[in-house]
Scaffold this active site. Structure first.
Site, PDB file in Angstrom:
ATOM      1  N   MET A   1      70.525   9.189  59.410  1.00 24.64           N
ATOM      2  CA  MET A   1      71.977   9.062  59.478  1.00 24.64           C
ATOM      3  C   MET A   1      72.654   9.244  58.127  1.00 24.64           C
ATOM      4  O   MET A   1      73.832   8.995  57.994  1.00 24.64           O
ATOM      5  CB  MET A   1      72.365   7.693  60.047  1.00 24.64           C
ATOM      6  N   CYS A   2      71.892   9.569  57.079  1.00 18.91           N
ATOM      7  CA  CYS A   2      72.455   9.847  55.748  1.00 18.91           C
ATOM      8  C   CYS A   2      72.927   8.567  55.060  1.00 18.91           C
ATOM      9  O   CYS A   2      73.072   7.520  55.676  1.00 18.91           O
ATOM     10  CB  CYS A   2      73.599  10.854  55.811  1.00 18.91           C
ATOM     11  N   ARG A   3      73.161   8.670  53.774  1.00 18.04           N
ATOM     12  CA  ARG A   3      73.711   7.607  52.932  1.00 18.04           C
ATOM     13  C   ARG A   3      74.594   8.289  51.902  1.00 18.04           C
ATOM     14  O   ARG A   3      74.291   9.397  51.451  1.00 18.04           O
ATOM     15  CB  ARG A   3      72.633   6.825  52.184  1.00 18.04           C
ATOM     16  N   ASN A 116      78.658  10.376  56.721  1.00 17.32           N
ATOM     17  CA  ASN A 116      77.481   9.592  57.078  1.00 17.32           C
ATOM     18  C   ASN A 116      77.593   9.261  58.568  1.00 17.32           C
ATOM     19  O   ASN A 116      78.468   8.500  58.969  1.00 17.32           O
ATOM     20  CB  ASN A 116      77.454   8.319  56.216  1.00 17.32           C
TER      21      ASN A 116
END
Length: 271
Positions: A1-3, A116
């Protein structure tokens, strides 16, 4: 899910902001604390954008490899300092390409942008808004991904003169209505202001004296970190932070807030 993370304040090296902290973006690439919605690591690329000392347009470094594998970035990060930074690590949604062009930050004019989360039902759920964009905007998207489309939608609003906070809130509201269950944590900066949204994903802010950090996850256990409430927009400068409930009709208020100087350190939430 990214940061992702954004910083405004006195000049600091990219290494200090992204690599050296106890729970910096580097560590979050292999040991994130909050990956709601799927995924265990953020190893599908990364990027960093920063503003040069001469006040020019932002510079950017992007790769499609895990941050921990890029020795060149380690050297660059120790040598580059900036008063304004936006950086991200990527966990690609299944079916989306793993390429450098798909990695945030995306940029146009004075802006840096990151997403995100994910858009549910991609791409059918957002075919309507995409069809409303100029053909050239679609043809020049960095990559065929939900994040790149969100940037195209936001960039279109900005280029038409919409106030940044209202534009950000408008994109989130439009996409969330068409694609329920989407996770829409967005970060946008022009080097002077950071705007972010918390929509079904975590976002925190660390105000300081003449500086501010807005990030998916706190980089340490400093008690000054404050969680941004879900479905809220945060507006941050070096001198103050304000939060607004995105469920309300805030277009006029958000536009007005961008003209405030936030001259004294404060945090205020409006509902």
């Amino acid at each position: 899910m990214c940061r992702h993370i954004a910083y405004l304040g006195p000049a600091r090296t990219l290494a200090d902001l992204l690599l050296d902290k106890e729970h910096a973006l580097l560590k979050q690439s292999w040991a994130p604390c909050d990956m709601r919605g799927g995924g265990t690591v953020n190893a599908d690329g990364f990027g960093a954008g920063w503003y040069p000392a001469d006040g020019g347009q932002p510079l950017r470094y992007r790769r499609s490899v895990p941050m921990w594998t890029d020795a060149n970035f380690t050297g660059l990060a120790g040598a580059v300092s900036s008063t304004a930074v936006l950086a991200a690590i990527r966990s690609a949604t299944v079916g989306m390409p793993i390429t450098e062009m798909a990695c945030a930050p995306f940029t146009w004019d004075k802006w840096l942008f990151s997403h995100n989360g994910r858009i549910t039902g991609w791409p059918d759920s957002v075919a309507g808004p995409a069809a409303g964009l100029p053909v050239t905007d679609l043809l020049t998207m960095d990559a065929p991904t939900d994040s790149a489309l969100l940037w195209a939608l936001l960039r279109h609003r900005l280029s038409n003169g919409e106030a940044p906070a209202a534009a950000l809130a408008g994109v989130v509201s439009e996409v969330a209505a068409l694609a329920p269950g989407s996770r829409l944590n967005l970060l946008l900066t022009d080097g002077e202001t950071v705007l972010g949204t918390a929509w079904d994903h975590a976002l925190s802010v660390l105000p300081g004296t003449g500086e501010v950090v807005v990030a998916s996850e706190p980089w340490d256990d400093d008690p000054g970190w404050q969680a941004v409430p879900d479905r809220h927009l945060v507006l941050a400068t070096r001198f103050g932070v304000r939060m607004h409930n995105l469920s309300a009709d805030l277009a006029a208020d958000l536009a007005a807030d961008l003209t405030d100087d936030l001259a004294t350190p404060e945090t205020r939430t409006t509902s």
